[in-house]
Design a protein around this motif. Sequence first.
Motif, short mmCIF file in Angstrom:
data_model
loop_
_atom_site.label_atom_id
_atom_site.label_comp_id
_atom_site.label_asym_id
_atom_site.label_seq_id
_atom_site.Cartn_x
_atom_site.Cartn_y
_atom_site.Cartn_z
N GLN A 259 -4.10 -28.08 -16.31
CA GLN A 259 -4.35 -26.91 -15.50
C GLN A 259 -3.03 -26.26 -15.11
N TYR A 260 -3.08 -24.97 -14.89
CA TYR A 260 -1.87 -24.22 -14.54
C TYR A 260 -2.12 -23.45 -13.25
N GLN A 261 -1.13 -23.45 -12.39
CA GLN A 261 -1.21 -22.69 -11.15
C GLN A 261 0.12 -21.97 -10.90
N ARG A 262 0.01 -20.86 -10.19
CA ARG A 262 1.21 -20.11 -9.83
C ARG A 262 1.02 -19.49 -8.45
N THR A 263 2.07 -19.44 -7.69
CA THR A 263 2.04 -18.71 -6.43
C THR A 263 3.08 -17.60 -6.49
N PHE A 264 2.99 -16.70 -5.52
CA PHE A 264 3.92 -15.58 -5.44
C PHE A 264 4.52 -15.54 -4.03
N GLN A 265 5.55 -14.75 -3.87
CA GLN A 265 6.18 -14.63 -2.56
C GLN A 265 5.20 -14.01 -1.56
N LEU A 266 5.30 -14.44 -0.31
CA LEU A 266 4.38 -13.96 0.71
C LEU A 266 4.42 -12.45 0.86
N GLN A 267 5.60 -11.88 0.75
CA GLN A 267 5.73 -10.44 0.88
C GLN A 267 5.02 -9.70 -0.25
N GLU A 268 4.97 -10.34 -1.42
CA GLU A 268 4.25 -9.73 -2.55
C GLU A 268 2.75 -9.72 -2.27
N TYR A 269 2.22 -10.86 -1.79
CA TYR A 269 0.79 -10.88 -1.44
C TYR A 269 0.47 -9.81 -0.41
N LYS A 270 1.32 -9.70 0.61
CA LYS A 270 1.09 -8.71 1.67
C LYS A 270 1.12 -7.28 1.10
N GLN A 271 2.08 -7.01 0.25
CA GLN A 271 2.18 -5.68 -0.35
C GLN A 271 0.96 -5.37 -1.19
N TRP A 272 0.50 -6.32 -1.99
CA TRP A 272 -0.66 -6.09 -2.86
C TRP A 272 -1.93 -5.90 -2.05
N LEU A 273 -2.05 -6.60 -0.93
CA LEU A 273 -3.20 -6.39 -0.05
C LEU A 273 -3.18 -4.98 0.52
N GLU A 274 -2.01 -4.55 0.95
CA GLU A 274 -1.88 -3.19 1.50
C GLU A 274 -2.17 -2.14 0.43
N GLU A 275 -1.71 -2.38 -0.78
CA GLU A 275 -1.98 -1.43 -1.87
C GLU A 275 -3.47 -1.33 -2.17
N ALA A 276 -4.20 -2.44 -1.97
CA ALA A 276 -5.65 -2.43 -2.18
C ALA A 276 -6.38 -1.72 -1.05
N GLY A 277 -5.69 -1.51 0.09
CA GLY A 277 -6.30 -0.80 1.22
C GLY A 277 -6.46 -1.62 2.47
N LEU B 83 -2.38 -16.39 -12.99
CA LEU B 83 -0.96 -16.53 -13.29
C LEU B 83 -0.23 -15.19 -13.39
N ASP B 84 -0.96 -14.11 -13.44
CA ASP B 84 -0.37 -12.79 -13.61
C ASP B 84 -0.59 -11.97 -12.35
N SER B 85 0.44 -11.30 -11.89
CA SER B 85 0.33 -10.49 -10.68
C SER B 85 -0.75 -9.42 -10.82
N LYS B 86 -0.93 -8.91 -12.01
CA LYS B 86 -1.95 -7.89 -12.25
C LYS B 86 -3.34 -8.42 -11.91
N ASP B 87 -3.60 -9.68 -12.23
CA ASP B 87 -4.89 -10.28 -11.95
C ASP B 87 -5.11 -10.49 -10.44
N VAL B 88 -4.04 -10.85 -9.75
CA VAL B 88 -4.14 -11.01 -8.29
C VAL B 88 -4.46 -9.66 -7.65
N LYS B 89 -3.75 -8.61 -8.07
CA LYS B 89 -3.99 -7.28 -7.53
C LYS B 89 -5.43 -6.83 -7.79
N GLN B 90 -5.91 -7.11 -8.98
CA GLN B 90 -7.27 -6.72 -9.33
C GLN B 90 -8.29 -7.44 -8.47
N THR B 91 -8.05 -8.72 -8.18
CA THR B 91 -8.94 -9.49 -7.32
C THR B 91 -8.96 -8.91 -5.91
N PHE B 92 -7.81 -8.52 -5.41
CA PHE B 92 -7.74 -7.90 -4.09
C PHE B 92 -8.51 -6.59 -4.06
#
Length: 243
Positions: A196-214, A111-120
């Motif tokens: 249960q709780y779920q959250r999604t983010f904007q596609l551009q955010e996912y793309k940016q976080w993937l790029e930031e991960a390398g 649910l937190d963008s920080k956790d998504v970034k960490q997973t990437f």
Amino acid sequence: MKHDHFASLYDSLMEDAPYKSWLSFATTNFPDKGSILDLACGTGTFTCMLAKQGFTMFGVDLSQDMLTIADDKKREQRLNIPFILQDMRSFSGFEQLDGITLFCDGLNYLLDSKDVKQTFQQAYSALKSDGVFLFDVHSEYKMEYIFSNQLYGENGEDISYMWFCEQGEETLSIEHELTFFLKKQDGSYERIDETQYQRTFQLQEYKQWLEEAGFQEIEISSDFGESTDLEEKDRIFFKAVKK
């Protein structure tokens, strides 16, 4: 995501899940007989399917109950798959993998963008050069127009359930309220409630976080990688390559 008793119900709820389509998407993008980690593997159905295709498989999940069922499946099918209790945000012990999968909206339980970034970042570290990370997420359209304030249900012979979805407090989030009725041997029913709780983010955010991960060569699609039309689709697919 807390599973507990929900693990015993998971496979019944997933009977109509598009496992063959996930399998096709994965096998199209992975090298033959490569080493693959299935993150948020649940009860191991998809992990076992990939193993039967000749991949060297590993499964990781946060629920010991899910992994116990997965272990039973691999033994029944005589497959050699290590199933490991770890959090997708901090999994370790893997390196030089050919691929990683994170399907069935497993990422949406973060649910937190920080956790998504960490997973990437963890996924990037575990892959070899040219390794491929595949995952899917609920679309924004699904969160706003398909899930929101909807009631689903099924009246089965042994399991019946009601499933209500309502908007969560966070942007593009959903709260799932599930009530199961399980038929017991004496003919009575046991009621089980699950939230249960779920959250999604904007596609551009996912793309940016993937790029930031390398990651590079990021492809975003729908229909299990068959279409680039993302309008009014319920599930969005990502492919990202480590270079």
